[in-house]
Design a protein around this motif. Structure first.
Motif, mmCIF file in Angstrom:
data_model
loop_
_atom_site.group_PDB
_atom_site.id
_atom_site.type_symbol
_atom_site.label_atom_id
_atom_site.label_comp_id
_atom_site.label_asym_id
_atom_site.label_seq_id
_atom_site.Cartn_x
_atom_site.Cartn_y
_atom_site.Cartn_z
ATOM 1 N N LEU A 150 14.057 10.833 -9.250
ATOM 2 C CA LEU A 150 13.199 9.816 -9.847
ATOM 3 C C LEU A 150 13.704 8.444 -9.429
ATOM 4 O O LEU A 150 14.915 8.199 -9.371
ATOM 5 C CB LEU A 150 13.214 9.936 -11.374
ATOM 6 C CG LEU A 150 12.621 11.224 -11.953
ATOM 7 C CD1 LEU A 150 12.834 11.275 -13.457
ATOM 8 C CD2 LEU A 150 11.145 11.348 -11.630
ATOM 9 N N GLY A 151 12.772 7.535 -9.139
ATOM 10 C CA GLY A 151 13.184 6.228 -8.643
ATOM 11 C C GLY A 151 12.181 5.140 -8.937
ATOM 12 O O GLY A 151 11.445 5.187 -9.939
ATOM 13 N N LEU A 152 12.106 4.169 -8.037
ATOM 14 C CA LEU A 152 11.290 2.975 -8.245
ATOM 15 C C LEU A 152 9.805 3.295 -8.353
ATOM 16 O O LEU A 152 9.102 2.765 -9.205
ATOM 17 C CB LEU A 152 11.532 1.977 -7.106
ATOM 18 C CG LEU A 152 10.778 0.639 -7.199
ATOM 19 C CD1 LEU A 152 11.169 -0.095 -8.481
ATOM 20 C CD2 LEU A 152 11.059 -0.214 -5.974
ATOM 21 N N LEU A 153 9.312 4.175 -7.458
ATOM 22 C CA LEU A 153 7.895 4.517 -7.511
ATOM 23 C C LEU A 153 7.538 5.184 -8.830
ATOM 24 O O LEU A 153 6.467 4.947 -9.386
ATOM 25 C CB LEU A 153 7.519 5.435 -6.346
ATOM 26 C CG LEU A 153 7.120 4.772 -5.033
ATOM 27 C CD1 LEU A 153 6.755 5.826 -4.008
ATOM 28 C CD2 LEU A 153 5.966 3.797 -5.239
ATOM 29 N N ASP A 154 8.433 6.033 -9.327
ATOM 30 C CA ASP A 154 8.182 6.681 -10.618
ATOM 31 C C ASP A 154 8.116 5.645 -11.736
ATOM 32 O O ASP A 154 7.268 5.732 -12.628
ATOM 33 C CB ASP A 154 9.289 7.694 -10.919
ATOM 34 C CG ASP A 154 9.358 8.788 -9.873
ATOM 35 O OD1 ASP A 154 8.498 9.682 -9.886
ATOM 36 O OD2 ASP A 154 10.277 8.729 -9.040
ATOM 37 N N ALA A 155 9.021 4.657 -11.697
ATOM 38 C CA ALA A 155 9.032 3.613 -12.719
ATOM 39 C C ALA A 155 7.757 2.781 -12.657
ATOM 40 O O ALA A 155 7.155 2.454 -13.696
ATOM 41 C CB ALA A 155 10.262 2.721 -12.543
ATOM 42 N N ILE A 215 3.546 8.394 -9.215
ATOM 43 C CA ILE A 215 4.606 9.322 -9.640
ATOM 44 C C ILE A 215 4.559 10.587 -8.791
ATOM 45 O O ILE A 215 5.593 11.083 -8.318
ATOM 46 C CB ILE A 215 4.448 9.674 -11.132
ATOM 47 C CG1 ILE A 215 4.618 8.417 -11.995
ATOM 48 C CG2 ILE A 215 5.471 10.728 -11.543
ATOM 49 C CD1 ILE A 215 4.285 8.628 -13.464
ATOM 50 N N ALA A 216 3.365 11.099 -8.573
ATOM 51 C CA ALA A 216 3.211 12.356 -7.836
ATOM 52 C C ALA A 216 3.612 12.224 -6.370
ATOM 53 O O ALA A 216 4.028 13.197 -5.757
ATOM 54 C CB ALA A 216 1.771 12.854 -7.947
ATOM 55 N N VAL A 217 3.485 11.004 -5.790
ATOM 56 C CA VAL A 217 3.767 10.839 -4.363
ATOM 57 C C VAL A 217 5.129 10.221 -4.089
ATOM 58 O O VAL A 217 5.385 9.744 -2.995
ATOM 59 C CB VAL A 217 2.691 9.984 -3.658
ATOM 60 C CG1 VAL A 217 1.333 10.617 -3.802
ATOM 61 C CG2 VAL A 217 2.693 8.554 -4.187
ATOM 62 N N ALA A 218 6.007 10.248 -5.049
ATOM 63 C CA ALA A 218 7.353 9.726 -4.812
ATOM 64 C C ALA A 218 8.017 10.475 -3.660
ATOM 65 O O ALA A 218 8.898 9.945 -2.994
ATOM 66 C CB ALA A 218 8.197 9.826 -6.076
#
Length: 274
Positions: A150-155, A215-218
């Motif tokens: 989990l990272g920036l795109l998820d946030a 979130i799905a394309v992280a």
């Protein structure tokens, strides 16, 4: 095995599993066919609107149960999709139960098509099932292929989802309260979020769906599923959402033209001064 072959195999492994696509298609098809059968004695297809969000919840749960992922991203996508599906599905089902007759959109379709009862199998139920499968691609990809941390795109995606979800829920609550007051019959809701946008619920829906997509394309292999939020946005703006609703409201609501002149059609911002 060379590095290129290994990378190619990993890339193929990260695509949506074929058996998941087949299983999901079969279950969604069975659901829409069953709902079509229910619509025949009711002579009303309006309840399909409530299945729209619930269908995405079904897609997410099928993906989670069928692939048994252990990554937190998979659980995050499942939880957010389920929250949205239950909230909006319950709201739309409750609205349908309170309506004495079929929605005007479907009444118009029924009037134009003498064989609508049978044609609705593909022009209403089948079409909606197909759209759920296409727009649900990021859910299948994000749940079945979750791997990267989990990272920036998820946030960023989580932020967009929360903002969109709260806006959609608040707009729906304000509209429901407005309609419960008999004195507002035929009037235009122009307070609260509806003073900043003529369709704040649709805007919130669009924002939250872009959040789910991020979130799905992280995992970058899933960027191809961008067709999902693009299609959702286009449907809301040009097909079954803003454009269609605007045409009816301008005919049925006195003062709607003046409201439209001072209020943004979609993206919220302060109303224009007269």
């Amino acid at each position: 095995m060379g590095a290129g072959q290994s990378a190619g195999r990993n890339q193929r492994a990260r695509m949506i599993p074929a058996d998941l696509l087949i299983l999901t298609t079969a279950i969604i098809a069975a659901c829409t066919f069953g709902l079509w059968l229910l619509s025949l004695p009711l002579k009303d297809v309006s309840f399909i609107d409530a299945f729209w969000p619930l269908g995405f919840g079904i897609v997410a749960w099928i993906s989670y149960v069928a692939t048994a992922p252990e990554h937190p991203r998979a659980l995050l996508v499942l939880a957010l999709t389920s929250l949205w599906a239950i909230r909006l599905g319950t709201y739309l089902l409750s609205r349908w139960l309170q309506e004495p007759q079929e929605d005007q959109r479907y009444q118009a379709m029924r009037a134009r098509r003498p064989g609508f009862a049978w044609q609705s199998l593909y022009v209403v139920f089948g079409l909606q099932g197909a759209l759920i499968l296409i727009i649900g691609l990021p859910l299948m990809a994000g749940i079945s292929n979750a791997a990267a941390p989990l990272g920036l795109l998820d946030a960023l995606g989580m932020t967009l989802f929360v903002l969109g979800f709260l806006m959609e829920a608040l707009a729906d609550a304000q509209l429901a309260a407005f309609k419960r007051n008999a004195a507002n019959e035929g009037k235009v809701l122009d307070t609260g979020l509806w003073a900043w946008s003529r369709h704040p619920n649709y805007f919130g829906n669009t924002v939250l769906w872009w959040g789910l997509f991020l979130i799905a394309v992280a995992d970058t292999q899933n960027w191809w599923t961008i067709i999902s939020p693009i299609l959702m946005t286009w449907l809301i703006l040009r097909v079954s959402g803003v454009s269609l609703l605007e045409r009816g409201l301008r005919k049925r609501r006195a003062g709607y033209d003046a409201y439209a002149a001072r209020t943004s059609a979609f993206i919220p911002h302060p109303p224009r001064r007269s």
